[in-house]
Design a protein around this motif. Sequence first.
Motif: not given
Length: 231
Positions: A60-61, A97-99, A105-108, A117-118
Amino acid sequence: MSTDGNIPFRKMNGLGNDFVVIDGRARPVTVTEAMVRAAADRSTGVGCDQFILMDKSGFADLRMRIWNSEGGEVEACGNASRCIADIVLSETGAEEVSIETLGGLLKCSRAGDGLIAVDMGEPAFHWTQIPLAEEFYDTSAIELQIGPIDDPILHTPSAVNVGNPHAIFWVEDVEAYDMGKIGPLLENHPVFPERANISVAHVIDPGHMIMKVWERGAGLTRACGTAACAG
């Protein structure tokens, strides 16, 4: 600013849910339970609900590690994700951004007007995924109550995992419940083998609700992103 004169940190908050954030992407940082508890203490430390470490990720990022104020590491935090995303998006100028987190894995992404937003991903409803200590066919209303059997104070919560376990009790008046007393009892109830975040919530209309949240390992907080998603 720094936690001990050597490690720089940021103090951030999302809707009042506040964090101490350390950036370990350029220089490795070892986080200990004692460090978290000292920083989180609102009397002698900086004060925060969660302690956040930004780190490198292999896919991820970046990777985000999260500790609640009591010092235990947890899987996910929606408001912290938005704060971390704001840092990275400001650095890169990107829109998304990916976290990597322990919860998945979360994307914001930017949502306009300075908002972030998430996407917390798909919620898990199966009793083994929440997890619960015993089998429940319908986790939208599990058999759990506190108070007298014939007149319980709270009963039949919905249970779900949105990166971490939640139980939501649907009530008419969220202010009628002392979460400082009820929260610890329910957080540590045997039905939750990994403990749980506990909420009382009232639906105002299809697009709005009000809730109070006792966060696992952090206590009563002013906001909780994963609880909002769970509801």
